[in-house]
Design a protein around this motif. Structure first.
Motif, PDB file in Angstrom:
ATOM      1  N   LEU A   1      18.942 -52.971 -31.696  1.00 23.22           N
ATOM      2  CA  LEU A   1      18.464 -51.614 -31.428  1.00 23.22           C
ATOM      3  C   LEU A   1      19.576 -50.588 -31.653  1.00 23.22           C
ATOM      4  O   LEU A   1      19.357 -49.533 -32.272  1.00 23.22           O
ATOM      5  CB  LEU A   1      17.947 -51.523 -29.997  1.00 23.22           C
TER       6      LEU A   1
ATOM      7  N   SER B   1      15.140 -57.801 -33.628  1.00 19.35           N
ATOM      8  CA  SER B   1      15.085 -57.211 -32.295  1.00 19.35           C
ATOM      9  C   SER B   1      13.808 -57.606 -31.558  1.00 19.35           C
ATOM     10  O   SER B   1      13.860 -58.032 -30.397  1.00 19.35           O
ATOM     11  CB  SER B   1      15.187 -55.683 -32.394  1.00 19.35           C
TER      12      SER B   1
ATOM     13  N   LEU C   1      11.896 -49.261 -29.819  1.00 18.63           N
ATOM     14  CA  LEU C   1      12.488 -49.275 -31.150  1.00 18.63           C
ATOM     15  C   LEU C   1      12.047 -48.076 -31.978  1.00 18.63           C
ATOM     16  O   LEU C   1      12.872 -47.359 -32.555  1.00 18.63           O
ATOM     17  CB  LEU C   1      12.122 -50.581 -31.857  1.00 18.63           C
TER      18      LEU C   1
END
Length: 313
Positions: free
Chosen positions: A116, A228, A244
């Motif tokens: 991230l 992620s 995100l």
């Protein structure tokens, strides 16, 4: 369009495409998943809106004020940071009973947090430097038309689009680490090369550097997004995806505000219009962000080092 029509037509002509996408999406898109009723916390929505808009408005005002009225800018930033602090506190309280607008527990996952952070840094460079600073450089320093500016950016856009499929296949074979490290190096190198450009730089050099920048982005975006979200248990997918996408857009807006402010304040033009010196300063700042993304990429794990996911009880 911008060379022959009023700038508003850029939005009028896109509007029908958005309407068609809405109709097709509503009629054809089906997501076979179970749903559940989730309360909407209006106070959290208000705090997030005040927080993000306050910080971004303050940063953009610093560049526009030209040193004559910084008090408003710093007040806006302080109010925004305070609202974001309250927003974070409230989410940590509400997530205990699964009522948070944005559950922050994905930040407890190391792989998600690293990916991230690197994603946020590269979106600062992508939206702030490539989408904003580079067209400013082309039109205010090299004096190109909007049409020529678009043509200069076209090869890089094609590179980014064409890399999608091969990068996805490579990710399945070698994992994210072996892709994001050279990608971050390419981004950092391209941004520092942009900082070295001047009023006499040929367009072919600009095209080549932009293609290098887009190639670096192509190596990073898909692996980071996949890595992620793949690190999270299924119950946190939706919150991880929201974090995100939100942070990417906020990082891009943050980068735009900071870089444009630096370009304006570093300019010798009395009106604050970015010139070669101001844009060189802004590209150098973007290059520093690119170097940070390279450092962050070193902490992305390889496929064999990843811990196995534990399903929710």
């Amino acid at each position: 369009m911008l060379s022959t029509l009023d700038w508003r037509w850029m939005f009028w002509l896109v509007l029908p495409l958005a309407a068609v996408a809405l109709v097709l999406g509503t009629s054809l898109l089906r997501l076979p998943a179970e749903t559940r009723r989730v309360p909407l916390d209006l106070l959290s929505m208000l705090l997030s809106a005040v927080g993000f808009s306050g910080v971004l408005y303050g940063l953009s005002t610093i560049g526009e004020a030209g040193g004559t009225g910084p008090a408003l800018a710093w007040t806006s930033i302080a109010v925004g940071l305070g609202a974001l602090a309250l927003f974070t506190w409230r989410q940590t309280r509400l997530q205990r009973t699964d009522r948070a607008l944005l559950d922050l527990r994905p930040f407890g996952n190391r792989d998600f947090t690293v990916s991230l952070a690197v994603s946020a840094l590269i979106f600062m460079c992508f939206l702030g430097a490539s989408a904003i600073l580079l067209p400013l450089y082309l039109q205010t320093v090299l004096r190109t038309s909007t049409f020529v500016s678009g043509l200069v950016l076209l090869p890089g856009g094609l590179v980014l689009g064409l890399l999608g499929r091969p990068v996805g296949a490579l990710y399945d074979r070698v994992g994210a680490r072996r892709l994001v490290i050279p990608g971050a190096a390419a981004i950092a190198g391209a941004l520092w090369l942009f900082a070295a450009l001047g009023a006499g730089s040929p367009l072919v050099v600009v095209v080549g550097i932009h293609m290098l920048l887009m190639a670096g982005l192509g190596l990073m975006i898909t692996p980071l997004m996949t890595d992620s979200l793949g690190a999270l248990p299924s119950r946190l997918y939706s919150h991880g995806s929201a974090i995100l996408s939100t942070l990417q857009q906020v990082a891009g807006a943050f980068g735009t505000a900071v870089f444009v402010s630096l370009a304006a304040r570093g300019s010798l033009d009395p009106a604050g219009i970015p010139d070669a010196g101001g844009l060189r300063l802004a590209f150098a700042a973007a290059g520093c962000v690119g170097l940070l993304s390279l450092v962050g990429a070193l902490f992305v794990r390889g496929p064999r080092a990843r811990e196995p996911e534990v399903s929710a009880a």
